[in-house]
Design a protein around this motif. Structure first.
Motif: not given
Lengths: 248, 244
Positions: B49, B52, B54, B75, B78, B83-84
């Motif tokens: 995470r 990314d 997050l 952002l 990303a 992508s997750m």
């Protein structure tokens, strides 16, 4: 006293004065529409505020909601009626107190009041959307604002529509507070009808006309609640055969 | 180094007093397939995470293709790079499968709707779900939802796809269909980081396996190494549990 309720001639007079009632009805409807628009717009903003990470925005929303939910609407409206013109005078620097039209007083009054409740509805709606939705949006590169707009808020519609309609219904009934400040609305006109004739039929007529607005809304709430429980059906997409063949 | 895709330097992550990631250093090559294994609570999900953003690193940095991730650029990064795929799929339930796939390309990458639909249908074809384009996610099985989620990650054409325990929420009979899609996807030249316990998947696609416990990478090597000759006692113990 009650004999009068069954007095045919009194009903004739009442029905003969329908113009007055309809005028009030119209004012009430206008206040409802404008008040609803205000409460939805402000309530959505406050509801989103209450779920953001910013402490300041959350505090603004909290204080607003607690203030408006924990003070009576008639007090708020009468206060605005009495103090509003002077406050406006001070703000605008006018020579004399600025008169506020009853219509404005009405829709701002119920609009601000119900915005607090709408905000709570929106908040619970947003909180019902799993955290993973925001994470999926962020991982795709959506900003938080975009995520709210495209992904989070649309998902709340199903959940919040029934309670929102309930708020609309309450807002309709609460517009009768305008009678306290000579708002010219349905309740005010009924009151003055009863005041001048002494016929209680006026209040019955008011009830009937409020009912005409509220009952369909109540039906709508029930319909939306039923609909919210249904599973969505697949959409037909051009060029794609429907699923039946594969499932068989 | 031109062929480095992800570089993690001195990464530490705290949740309150809890020290979840301890001084992680890791370099992933462009196009490399890395599988991260380890017991729950070992920090592997937090690590992926962080890649990314997050989760925000407490100290240290994650560098993607030469650019460090920051609060400001994550952002945009990303959008461009990663992508997750989530354990819980996280498809958008109010949209059809097709809309799930086209939303980001249309709104973020400014693709035309036709182009996005074309890409989306190709991706759905690839995961074997073209017939379900008009369906809503909740009417699909877990395995199908996860395949749609993978297709969604493919649609944005980023060079990195991160998988956070993609099969852990699935019924056993649906795990293989998702793994098959991932194995097929691994033939592409994308960088895949995958947190999973599926050692057979690791054997088939991974260039490298990392074993994590207690917030650290304790052992790394080829899948064969882990099957035949693991060194760390905790790693041996863990593999015994999941392989038998």
């Amino acid at each position: 006293m009650l004999d009068g309720l069954f007095d045919l001639s009194r009903w004739q007079v009442t029905l003969g004065s329908m113009d007055t009632f309809w005028q009030g009805f119209l004012v009430t409807l206008q206040v409802v529409v404008a008040g609803l628009a205000l409460s939805l717009a402000l309530g959505t903003v406050l509801g989103v505020f209450s779920t953001t990470r910013s402490r300041v925005l959350r505090a603004v929303s909290r204080v607003y909601v607690e203030f408006y939910q924990n003070t009576p609407l008639p007090v708020q409206v009468i206060f605005m009626y009495m103090a509003g013109p002077q406050i406006l005078q001070a703000v605008t620097g006018a020579a004399s107190p600025v008169r506020i039209a009853p219509f404005v007083l009405g829709f701002v009054g119920v609009g601000l009041y119900h915005a607090a409740y709408v905000s709570e509805v929106i908040r619970t709606g947003i909180e019902s959307v799993p955290r993973g939705q925001m994470e999926a949006a962020l991982s795709q590169g959506f900003t938080r604002v975009q995520a709210y707009r495209y992904i989070i808020l649309p998902q709340t519609f199903k959940v919040i529509l029934p309670p929102l309609c309930n708020q609309a219904l309450n807002l309709v009934k609460n517009t009768s507070v305008l009678a306290l400040v000579a708002g010219g609305d349905l309740m005010y006109r009924s009151n003055s009808f009863v005041g001048s004739y002494g016929y209680l039929q006026g209040y019955i007529m008011a009830c009937a006309l409020y009912f005409v607005i509220c009952f369909p809304l109540a039906m709508l709430v029930q319909y939306l609640e039923r609909r919210a429980k249904l599973r969505p059906r697949a959409k037909a997409i051009p060029g794609i055969a429907p699923d039946a063949a594969e499932e068989a | 180094m031109a062929d480095t895709m992800i570089e993690i330097r001195g990464l530490n992550k705290y949740f309150g007093d809890l020290h979840v990631l301890k001084d992680i250093d890791l370099t992933v090559r462009r196009g490399e397939k890395v599988v991260i294994i380890g017991p729950s609570g070992s920090g592997k999900s937090t690590l992926i995470r962080c890649m990314d953003y997050l989760e925000e690193p407490t100290t240290g940095e994650v560098v993607i293709d030469g650019t460090p991730l920051t609060r400001k650029n994550h952002l945009e990064m990303a959008r461009k790079y990663s992508s997750m795929v989530f354990q819980q799929f996280n498809l958008y339930p109010n949209m059809t499968v097709l809309k799930n796939l086209t939303l980001a390309p249309v709104k973020l990458q400014k693709k035309s709707k036709d182009e996005a639909v074309k890409t989306a249908m190709a991706a759905l074809e690839r995961v074997g779900l073209a017939q379900k384009a008009g369906e809503y996610p909740q009417n699909l099985s877990g395995g199908q939802q996860q395949r749609v989620a993978i297709a969604r990650a493919m649609c944005t054409k980023q060079p990195i796809i991160l998988f956070d325990e993609p099969t852990s929420a699935l019924d056993p009979e649906m795990i293989q269909e998702v793994l098959d899609v991932m194995i097929e996807l691994a033939q592409d030249n994308i960088t895949m980081i995958c947190v999973t316990h599926e050692m057979n998947f690791a054997k088939q696609v991974a260039d490298r396996v990392l074993f994590m416990d207690d917030g650290q990478i304790l052992e790394e090597g080829t899948p064969e190494h882990f099957f035949t000759n693991p060194q760390n006692p905790r790693c041996k113990d863990f593999l015994n549990k999941i392989l038998h």
